[in-house]
Design a protein around this motif. Structure first.
Motif: not given
Length: 407
Positions: A289-295
């Motif tokens: 849940g820390v990826s910048l690609f995740s909403k």
């Protein structure tokens, strides 16, 4: 009453250059950890010294001679003092020489070039043919982050760049060309997905020219990449270091200090390790849940970053640029008097530098429109990044040893 009569505010200012060079606003110096002025009350007269801490303004240019600017100090008029002893008192033209440090990062460029072949800021070349989302660059104290996606482009032999996400605080710019992250399959979007959110125009400078992108942080650190015209992968991602990165860069780009022996410092560590341990520590788990690609990235709900003038709690210093044409004709100085205050680095992007962007263009090209279940309007179906069902984070391909050396 005595305190009101004997309190004076002195403005500190530098001449405004009102110019823009190399994408950066031109100023001579910035004040460190203080606003554009100092205050004396009746207890201070003759009892304390006042120090004004200044630092050279970052201009992202190699200056072979010292820069010169001038510091001015001017009093305000105290309406409670009928004698006006200190009215219009000024100390002008304090000469300040600024020594250049940009030469320390001259040529410092972090590169992720397909398959990916990696180069750290200090020039060490190594290989990272792995899949997943990685932290390519992160600043130790500033809210600057760059994430990249690597997905299969040569089955079981190589991965390629297919996503770049650049973040400053709550502002971000994201470009993605792959639909899935996989070690076995290649699914490329026919139209790149682009998203941006700028809380302030000067948070990121974004320039798009054809298939070439350049994103610049306020510190002067610059990210550039291009999308291939024949396969829609991102050929390479290049990050040019600024002086703010010295001893402060993290991620796959390594520590910026001119010493390749300590480039491989893993996430959360303090000592260098081998390239495999280093790379895997900076890979972002698909469920984290820390990826910048995740909403739903936690970065976008990060309450530790207080977006109030750009002050981050862990930042070592904050800066004010006090460039103006002259002192302000008012009794009390305040932060709005400063042209720019509470900055996390002594630098600022030129205003109005962002090109016209295609925002949130993340529609699935194969199923661009779908009928809404609530009405008859067409709605965009966003192409969300997914992981291949066969994706196994513990699996790895054999990393090719092309070269590992100092450039």
């Amino acid at each position: 009453m005595r305190e009101a009569f004997c309190t004076y505010y002195f403005f500190v200012w530098t001449p405004s250059e009102e110019s823009c060079r190399n994408g950066m606003a031109s100023n001579g110096i910035a004040l460190t950890n203080q606003p554009c002025g100092v205050k004396f009350n009746f207890r201070d007269w003759g009892n304390r010294s006042v120090y004004i801490n200044v630092t050279g303004y970052v201009d992202r240019m190699i200056n072979y001679n010292d820069r010169t600017t001038y510091l001015h100090i001017a009093s305000t008029r105290n309406p409670m003092d009928p004698l006006g002893i200190w009215d219009n008192f000024s100390i002008g033209g304090i000469k300040v020489k600024v020594g250049d440090r940009d030469n320390l990062v001259m040529g410092s460029q972090c590169i992720s070039s397909n398959d990916p072949h990696m180069t750290t800021f200090d020039g060490y070349r190594w290989e990272n043919q792995r899949t997943g989302t990685f932290v390519l660059y992160q600043h130790r104290t500033l809210p600057y982050t760059v994430h990249v996606i690597y997905s299969e482009c040569v089955p079981r032999r190589a991965t390629c760049n297919c996503g770049v996400a650049v973040r400053n605080g709550f502002s971000y710019y994201i470009v993605r060309t792959c639909e899935i992250v996989s070690l076995y399959n290649t699914k490329i979007l026919s139209i790149p997905c682009e998203k941006d959110q700028l809380c302030k125009a000067a948070d990121l400078q974004i320039v798009k020219s054809g298939e070439h992108y350049t994103v610049t942080f306020p510190s002067g650190t610059q990210v550039s990449f291009s999308i291939s015209s024949w396969n829609n992968f991102i050929g390479s991602v290049r990050i040019r270091a600024s002086v703010s990165d010295i001893e402060s860069s993290l991620g796959l780009c390594g520590l910026t200090n001119g010493d390749t022996s300590d480039d491989f410092i893993p996430k959360g560590g303090s000592s260098p390790t081998d390239s495999t341990t280093f790379a895997m520590s900076w890979r972002i788990s698909m469920d984290s849940g820390v990826s910048l690609f995740s909403k739903l990235s936690s970065y976008y709900q990060d309450t530790s970053w207080i977006y109030n003038g750009g002050v981050q709690p862990e930042a070592d210093d904050t800066y004010c640029t006090c460039a103006q044409r002259g002192p302000i004709d008012t009794y009390q100085f305040s932060l709005p008097n400063a042209v720019h205050c509470n900055m996390t680095s002594p630098s600022q992007l030129c205003e109005g530098g962002n090109a016209e962007l295609t925002l949130n263009s993340c529609s699935n090209a194969d199923n661009r429109k779908r009928r809404s279940t609530e009405d008859t309007d067409d709605v965009d179906i966003e192409s969300e990044l997914t992981y291949d069902k066969k994706y196994n984070e513990s699996a790895d391909i054999e990393v090719q040893i092309f070269v590992q050396q100092k450039l």
